[in-house]
Motif scaffolding. Sequence first.
Motif, PDB file in Angstrom:
ATOM      1  N   LEU A 174     -20.695  49.918   3.727  1.00 22.03           N
ATOM      2  CA  LEU A 174     -21.505  50.425   2.761  1.00 22.03           C
ATOM      3  C   LEU A 174     -20.461  51.780   2.075  1.00 22.03           C
ATOM      4  O   LEU A 174     -20.522  52.201   1.007  1.00 22.03           O
ATOM      5  N   GLN A 175     -19.615  52.447   3.068  1.00 17.49           N
ATOM      6  CA  GLN A 175     -18.777  53.301   2.545  1.00 17.49           C
ATOM      7  C   GLN A 175     -17.831  52.886   1.905  1.00 17.49           C
ATOM      8  O   GLN A 175     -17.213  53.420   1.001  1.00 17.49           O
ATOM      9  N   TRP A 196     -22.914  43.302   1.404  1.00 15.74           N
ATOM     10  CA  TRP A 196     -23.467  42.099   1.357  1.00 15.74           C
ATOM     11  C   TRP A 196     -23.219  41.271   2.629  1.00 15.74           C
ATOM     12  O   TRP A 196     -21.915  41.119   3.027  1.00 15.74           O
ATOM     13  N   VAL A 197     -24.251  40.818   3.259  1.00 18.73           N
ATOM     14  CA  VAL A 197     -24.071  39.869   4.443  1.00 18.73           C
ATOM     15  C   VAL A 197     -24.259  38.731   4.228  1.00 18.73           C
ATOM     16  O   VAL A 197     -25.392  38.212   3.679  1.00 18.73           O
ATOM     17  N   SER A 198     -23.187  37.584   4.368  1.00 18.73           N
ATOM     18  CA  SER A 198     -23.508  36.310   3.980  1.00 18.73           C
ATOM     19  C   SER A 198     -24.178  35.445   5.212  1.00 18.73           C
ATOM     20  O   SER A 198     -24.623  34.523   5.156  1.00 18.73           O
ATOM     21  N   ALA A 199     -23.554  35.942   6.376  1.00 22.43           N
ATOM     22  CA  ALA A 199     -24.126  35.389   7.358  1.00 22.43           C
ATOM     23  C   ALA A 199     -24.985  36.298   8.477  1.00 22.43           C
ATOM     24  O   ALA A 199     -24.217  36.894   9.216  1.00 22.43           O
ATOM     25  N   ALA A 248     -28.352  42.050   1.145  1.00 16.65           N
ATOM     26  CA  ALA A 248     -27.336  43.373   1.083  1.00 16.65           C
ATOM     27  C   ALA A 248     -28.163  44.295   1.959  1.00 16.65           C
ATOM     28  O   ALA A 248     -29.428  44.433   2.107  1.00 16.65           O
ATOM     29  N   TRP A 249     -27.255  44.986   2.718  1.00 16.38           N
ATOM     30  CA  TRP A 249     -27.646  46.336   2.750  1.00 16.38           C
ATOM     31  C   TRP A 249     -27.523  47.496   1.745  1.00 16.38           C
ATOM     32  O   TRP A 249     -26.544  47.160   1.086  1.00 16.38           O
ATOM     33  N   VAL A 309     -32.824  47.037   3.478  1.00 12.45           N
ATOM     34  CA  VAL A 309     -32.051  45.933   3.081  1.00 12.45           C
ATOM     35  C   VAL A 309     -32.675  45.222   1.749  1.00 12.45           C
ATOM     36  O   VAL A 309     -33.837  45.527   1.389  1.00 12.45           O
ATOM     37  N   VAL A 310     -31.975  44.567   0.948  1.00 15.72           N
ATOM     38  CA  VAL A 310     -32.402  44.033  -0.517  1.00 15.72           C
ATOM     39  C   VAL A 310     -32.506  42.626  -0.516  1.00 15.72           C
ATOM     40  O   VAL A 310     -31.283  41.993   0.034  1.00 15.72           O
TER      41      VAL A 310
END
Lengths: 351, 151
Positions: free
Chosen positions: A143-144, B75-78, B90-91, B106-107
């Motif tokens: 995020l940062q 973005w978290v893919s796993a 997504a966070w 989260v999104v």
Amino acid sequence: MATREIAVVSFAQTNSRRNELDETEMLLPVITEAVKRSGIARSDIGFTCSGSCDYLGGRPFSFVMVIDAIGAWPPIEESHVEMDGAFALYEAWVRLQHGDIDAALVYAFGKSSQGDLPDVMVTQLDPYYVAPLWPDSISLAALQARAMLDEKRCTELEMAEIAVRNRKSAKANPHAHLKGDHLAANLLGEPYAVAPLRRHDCPPITDGATAIVLAAGDLARKVCKRPAFIRGIDHRIEPHALGLRDLTRSPSTKLAGERAGVGKGKIDVAELHAPFTHQEVILRDALGLGAEVDVNPSGGALGANPMMVAGLNRIGEAAQRILDGKANRVLAHATSGPCLQQNLVCVLEAE
Amino acid sequence: MALTAPYVLEYTYRRSVGPVVGQFLTGLRDQKFLGMKTSSGRILVPPPENDPETGETLSEMVAVGDAGVVTTWSWVSAPRKNHPLQKPFAWALVKLDGADTAMLHVVDVGEGGMEKMSTGMRVRARWKAERIGHVTDVACFEPESPQAVTR
């Protein structure tokens, strides 16, 4: 208020890697070595302070288990911080200001590989608003990093170049964990870990332990040819809520740096505790370090990141350059908390 | 012969969330986000008990919107096993309408991936049907559709 002169007179660290040793086994040789190099008898060490984290050990009061490594008899005056060892060094520095003792031992240890580290780090977060979502340490750093890219404070290529430089420098450090030669352009072809961070932007998961001996003025000069005198040390913290902070700046580092007197002279070497590549950009800016400053000749936390130890290692690595006669004025930085929440800055000088 | 004994790991305490966190969490149960107003007029979401700048004790809570703007994201893919969504997500730090600070959540972009995310995009909370007064009463945020804006 005049402060008492305190110097780093010796430093010893493990060869950082993931190992099969327990905490006491990692520490014993390191503490023995640091005390031996200091030339100070154990009986003349008036205070001992350590930094570690119970959540890494997975048991309460885990720091008590390692007392074996410092010797439990005769009784000693001892303290502990649930923080990086750099903050234990700060406590020892304060303790030495009392003037009744002349030497202190500081140590830190972390077996980062025992659990699922990115998840273990969630335990340091706000337990009501944040931790129940399980934002792991890499996701928060990402995020940062995104905020830095959005603000055009760095590019993904510059981040890769920081990884390349640190891991190249780590080759000269026999204690480093992750080292080698890479091409930034090639690294950008790798997939994201948590976008916009790729694997090379993240630190390795390292086990390690470190010990430092501090001595006051006359004793330091007696036992050591070139003591690394602490000329300024300060630490500052920002709110724990991520949304209350400008993640692209580090006002706590800036303030700590000003109070530690970073700008009073030329800095030869700076050891910055930046586990993630983009954080080096934030810290350089906050401390006003130009291109002429040699940043992280040890490879930094990108080269080896033993939790609770990597910050103390920055002080040790910076001080060692003075002890070895390779630098005259150095800066060490340590961080704690998500996205550089709390920061310590220390300036050390040769006489 | 080895002796054995049962070992039960438990946390034998009840934690109280206090007046501020408690109100916020109760608000979530009622599908409402509450923020804390500071003496300078800023509205902080999620609400702290003390002003981060002055340390002053705060108590004036006000409602804010359940939609807002993404200020940064990753973005978290796993997904990891503890993550709130077990699909790529997504966070995000989301600054809700009427708030001056952003909160983490989260999104879920629905169909598609990272290309659906951008800083500055609008998102709206998707509430769980069964809410218990917990930050996960918000299942996630979702990209706000053009119709939703005029709703």
